[in-house]
Design a protein around this motif. Structure first.
Motif, mmCIF file in Angstrom:
data_model
loop_
_atom_site.group_PDB
_atom_site.id
_atom_site.type_symbol
_atom_site.label_atom_id
_atom_site.label_comp_id
_atom_site.label_asym_id
_atom_site.label_seq_id
_atom_site.Cartn_x
_atom_site.Cartn_y
_atom_site.Cartn_z
ATOM 1 N N ILE A 416 16.901 31.115 23.981
ATOM 2 C CA ILE A 416 17.126 32.477 23.495
ATOM 3 C C ILE A 416 18.475 32.988 24.003
ATOM 4 O O ILE A 416 18.881 32.688 25.123
ATOM 5 C CB ILE A 416 16.004 33.415 24.004
ATOM 6 C CG1 ILE A 416 14.647 32.984 23.430
ATOM 7 C CG2 ILE A 416 16.289 34.880 23.655
ATOM 8 C CD1 ILE A 416 13.473 33.619 24.116
ATOM 9 N N SER A 417 19.165 33.769 23.168
ATOM 10 C CA SER A 417 20.346 34.495 23.639
ATOM 11 C C SER A 417 20.258 35.929 23.132
ATOM 12 O O SER A 417 19.776 36.171 22.017
ATOM 13 C CB SER A 417 21.636 33.833 23.167
ATOM 14 O OG SER A 417 21.722 33.868 21.763
ATOM 15 N N ASN A 457 22.831 33.738 27.398
ATOM 16 C CA ASN A 457 21.670 32.837 27.417
ATOM 17 C C ASN A 457 20.567 33.436 28.270
ATOM 18 O O ASN A 457 20.823 34.009 29.331
ATOM 19 C CB ASN A 457 22.073 31.469 27.952
ATOM 20 C CG ASN A 457 22.895 30.699 26.958
ATOM 21 O OD1 ASN A 457 22.770 30.897 25.751
ATOM 22 N ND2 ASN A 457 23.742 29.813 27.449
ATOM 23 N N PHE A 458 19.322 33.277 27.811
ATOM 24 C CA PHE A 458 18.196 34.046 28.338
ATOM 25 C C PHE A 458 17.091 33.097 28.782
ATOM 26 O O PHE A 458 16.625 32.261 28.007
ATOM 27 C CB PHE A 458 17.703 34.976 27.221
ATOM 28 C CG PHE A 458 16.578 35.899 27.606
ATOM 29 C CD1 PHE A 458 16.849 37.147 28.130
ATOM 30 C CD2 PHE A 458 15.256 35.526 27.416
ATOM 31 C CE1 PHE A 458 15.809 38.015 28.466
ATOM 32 C CE2 PHE A 458 14.219 36.368 27.757
ATOM 33 C CZ PHE A 458 14.491 37.620 28.287
ATOM 34 N N TYR A 489 19.602 39.510 18.941
ATOM 35 C CA TYR A 489 18.665 38.548 19.524
ATOM 36 C C TYR A 489 18.598 37.298 18.656
ATOM 37 O O TYR A 489 18.346 37.376 17.454
ATOM 38 C CB TYR A 489 17.287 39.239 19.613
ATOM 39 C CG TYR A 489 16.085 38.352 19.855
ATOM 40 C CD1 TYR A 489 16.120 37.329 20.776
ATOM 41 C CD2 TYR A 489 14.886 38.583 19.172
ATOM 42 C CE1 TYR A 489 15.007 36.535 21.006
ATOM 43 C CE2 TYR A 489 13.766 37.803 19.397
ATOM 44 C CZ TYR A 489 13.831 36.777 20.315
ATOM 45 O OH TYR A 489 12.738 35.990 20.532
ATOM 46 N N HIS A 490 18.890 36.145 19.281
ATOM 47 C CA HIS A 490 18.820 34.860 18.564
ATOM 48 C C HIS A 490 17.870 33.934 19.294
ATOM 49 O O HIS A 490 17.946 33.789 20.519
ATOM 50 C CB HIS A 490 20.197 34.191 18.496
ATOM 51 C CG HIS A 490 21.215 35.019 17.769
ATOM 52 N ND1 HIS A 490 21.287 35.092 16.403
ATOM 53 C CD2 HIS A 490 22.195 35.844 18.239
ATOM 54 C CE1 HIS A 490 22.269 35.901 16.056
ATOM 55 N NE2 HIS A 490 22.833 36.380 17.151
ATOM 56 N N SER A 491 16.979 33.306 18.551
ATOM 57 C CA SER A 491 16.061 32.334 19.119
ATOM 58 C C SER A 491 16.219 31.023 18.368
ATOM 59 O O SER A 491 16.182 31.001 17.139
ATOM 60 C CB SER A 491 14.616 32.830 18.999
ATOM 61 O OG SER A 491 13.721 31.866 19.491
ATOM 62 N N LYS A 492 16.440 29.953 19.104
ATOM 63 C CA LYS A 492 16.593 28.665 18.433
ATOM 64 C C LYS A 492 15.925 27.573 19.260
ATOM 65 O O LYS A 492 15.895 27.644 20.488
ATOM 66 C CB LYS A 492 18.074 28.336 18.220
ATOM 67 C CG LYS A 492 18.957 28.418 19.454
ATOM 68 C CD LYS A 492 20.398 28.230 19.072
ATOM 69 C CE LYS A 492 21.317 28.275 20.283
ATOM 70 N NZ LYS A 492 21.384 29.576 20.932
ATOM 71 N N ASN A 493 15.404 26.589 18.581
ATOM 72 C CA ASN A 493 14.697 25.506 19.253
ATOM 73 C C ASN A 493 15.696 24.447 19.692
ATOM 74 O O ASN A 493 16.061 23.564 18.942
ATOM 75 C CB ASN A 493 13.649 24.897 18.308
ATOM 76 C CG ASN A 493 12.849 23.807 18.991
ATOM 77 O OD1 ASN A 493 12.840 23.718 20.204
ATOM 78 N ND2 ASN A 493 12.184 22.996 18.203
ATOM 79 N N ASN A 494 16.176 24.594 20.925
ATOM 80 C CA ASN A 494 17.154 23.615 21.392
ATOM 81 C C ASN A 494 16.754 23.017 22.742
ATOM 82 O O ASN A 494 17.550 22.848 23.634
ATOM 83 C CB ASN A 494 18.554 24.235 21.480
ATOM 84 C CG ASN A 494 18.643 25.331 22.510
ATOM 85 O OD1 ASN A 494 17.642 25.859 22.954
ATOM 86 N ND2 ASN A 494 19.850 25.685 22.901
#
Length: 631
Positions: A416-417, A457-458, A489-494
């Motif tokens: 998450i960022s 980065n969160f 707010y950005h959520s990505k599967n990394n």
């Protein structure tokens, strides 16, 4: 003009080689295995790029650093030189196409990591290429005494059986004598030509200062030297904080760390390269491929992990050969902090085995199984499950990766960022109206003070723990803040993709690599002791201490480091005090206490001056312990 010089002029627009570039090129062209030790900024890449261009065929470049490979390939392509890098994340069918291009497309350079050579089918394809030179960059990684040993490097010597007439060129910027001998042995270099450029940088003043208020000293340094500067800090938070503090003090500063998005890295880098800002505040993620000649000052605000890294980072100053400064600012608490970060988090064999077994349990891998199985892996969740310390676990997993037991597809990173996009007073207003969200929001603001300035980065599990809420509750608050346009707010599967390269054998697996772990831990402790020796030794020239670490002997002092400047000041003070003492003794004999009472100078300066005057027989001491002129 020689052909090598013509190529240097044509592609790099230089009229002459630096020592010992031309000698290395000639040795390679004559077919000799070659070892080249050239400090940072010495132009190592030219030493294999030019001989490769002078001959038919392709140069195989083995490097552990993806960023450096990409940078060198991009620079070659800009010069219309055909080059390819087989970096991670490339699918098999793409790899086949790239290797076809190498074989049939008149490419001159193929870059790959040592781990790529462990794939049998890639090795088979390479065996059919018209290789004219094998260059091993960052060759210290081949030595178990090198500061970033990777076991995959040990298999490079196998290429000798497939290319017996092709010269090997081992290049490194930081090798002690022990590491050099190990590199030559492990790579199987045959009667190698050896070229070692001195580590001495005569134009760099190495300064060590123990002070409490580091920011005040940085302000003094940057005010005196207004040219481009780099400040190296320990972590991402310090990057943002110190850059903000410097901007508030009237300096133009930006920052750089591994967590920034690529576009932000490039933007901040360009601001500094174009000198729209004076100062780059950075973690050690900054520096790869950086070649800015007029950097005047490099400042370290914390102790480095080792002198190899320090020398490389400090060496980014003064590449235009003008006087430059490498300053290391320390405070009494730095030693304990550095030990906590680098020494006490080293995994031992017992912890490594525990992590490996729990990892197998985590992914339900039975004993004797698991080879080539692939999993999505979240470091924080794994550590929470088994109550492991994160940094020590990270070091253990990185070690397993370097030994080839597992492979990590990418660096660990957060999913998450976020960035607050309304003023802080509006955020405070929102929390007062929504008290149920207050603990989570306050935990975010305390943990990430730069969250108003940049996309940050969160760490979800960390905020959940700090705010005493579940991860689901934290996510719900983030979604709510996003809907109300309070945050971006950005959520990505990394998550990292983790691949098991061997079957599970627990103790047998770990025992096989335990000796490397013990060597590396011992090396890191010795390296840190060398850092402490460098900062604490106030009886030797700092340049001499660095040279001695890398196996060079220098009898004369540099004249410009913090030690030499202090000695010069002492001598000047001594002359001044000596003159005052001689004037006093013209009228009467005096004891040392009486002389000190007459003078306002520090007692150490007075004692030093008295010793100098006695040794040079300008004065003598009488039986009543009083000093008198020697008439």
């Amino acid at each position: 003009m020689s052909e090598a010089l013509q190529i240097l002029k044509k592609y790099w627009n230089h009229d002459s080689f630096r020592l010992p570039q031309e000698e290395i090129i000639n040795a390679v062209l004559e077919g000799h295995d070659t070892f080249a030790l050239m400090p940072t900024g010495g132009g190592k890449s030219v030493c294999f790029q030019i001989p490769a261009l002078m001959q038919k065929g392709i140069c195989l470049v083995i490097s552990p650093l993806i960023a450096l490979m990409k940078d060198q390939v991009a620079n070659l392509q800009k010069r219309n030189i055909k080059a390819i890098a087989l970096t991670g994340g490339i699918k098999s069918d793409e790899l086949i196409d790239l290797l076809d291009n190498c074989q049939f497309g008149n490419y001159k350079f193929l870059y790959l990591s040592p781990e790529r050579l462990q794939s049998d089918w890639i090795l088979e394809r390479i065996k059919n290429l018209p290789i004219n030179l094998i260059a091993i960059d960052e060759a210290h990684c081949v030595s178990q005494w090198g500061h970033d040993f990777r076991s995959a490097y040990l298999k490079i010597s196998n290429l000798k059986t497939h290319f017996p007439k092709v010269p090997f060129l081992a290049l490194t910027a930081t090798a002690t004598p022990r590491v050099k001998e190990d590199i030559i042995t492990q790579l199987g270099l045959e009667n190698p030509q050896s070229f070692e450029k001195s580590f001495e940088r005569k134009n760099i003043a190495y300064m060590v200062f123990e002070i409490e208020d580091k920011l005040f000293r940085i302000k003094q340094i940057l005010s005196k030297n207004r040219q481009p500067s780099i400040i190296y800090v320990r972590n991402r938070k310090s990057c943002i904080d110190i850059a903000a503090q410097l901007n508030s003090l009237g300096f133009k500063a930006t920052f750089y760390h591994g967590g920034l998005a690529t576009k932000d890295k490039n933007k901040n880098m360009q601001l500094w390269m174009d000198e729209e800002v004076q100062v780059m505040v950075a973690t050690n993620a900054f520096g790869m491929g950086i070649d800015k000649a007029n950097v005047k000052t490099v400042i370290h605000t914390q102790l480095p992990e080792n002198l190899e890294n320090y020398y490389q980072e400090a060496g980014r100053a003064g590449r235009n050969e003008e006087k430059a400064f490498a300053l290391l600012l320390t405070s009494p608490s730095d030693v304990a902090q550095t030990e906590n970060q680098f020494i006490y988090v080293l995994p031992d064999k017992k912890f490594l085995q525990e992590v490996f077994i729990k990892m197998c349990t985590y992914f339900q891998i039975a004993y004797g199984e698991g080879i080539n199985e692939k999993f999505s892996f979240n470091l924080n969740q794994f550590c929470i499950r088994y109550k492991f310390p994160v940094l020590k676990t990270y070091n253990a997993i990185q070690f397993l990766d370097r030994q080839g037991i597992i492979s990590l597809s990418q660096e660990f990173s957060e999913k998450i960022s976020i960035q607050f996009i309304i003023p802080s007073k509006e955020v405070i207003r929102y929390t007062s109206l929504n008290p149920n969200d207050e603990e989570i929001i306050l935990a975010i603001l305390r943990t990430y003070p730069g969250v108003y300035d940049i996309q940050t980065n969160f760490n979800l599990s960390l905020i959940a723990k700090k705010s005493k809420h579940t991860e689901i509750e934290v996510l719900n608050v983030l979604e709510k803040l996003k809907e109300k346009n309070i945050i971006d707010y950005h959520s990505k599967n990394n998550d990292t993709t983790l691949i098991f390269n061997e079957i599970r054998e627990d103790n047998r697996t770990i025992s096989r690599v335990a000796k490397y772990l013990e060597n590396q831990n011992q090396l890191k402790k010795e390296q840190f002791e060398a850092v402490l020796h460098y900062i604490k030794n106030d009886k030797r020239c700092k340049s001499q201490l660095i040279l001695e670490y890398f196996g060079e002997t220098k009898t004369s002092n540099c004249g410009i480091c913090s030690y030499c400047v202090q000695q010069k000041t002492k001598k000047e003070n001594s002359i001044s005090v000596s003159e005052k003492i001689l004037d006093l003794l013209k009228t009467t004999d005096l004891s040392s206490r009486e002389i000190q009472m007459e003078l306002n100078n520090p007692s150490n300066d007075v004692i030093f001056a008295l010793q100098e005057l006695l040794e040079n027989e300008y004065i003598l001491i009488k039986s009543n312990n009083k000093y008198s002129l020697n008439k």
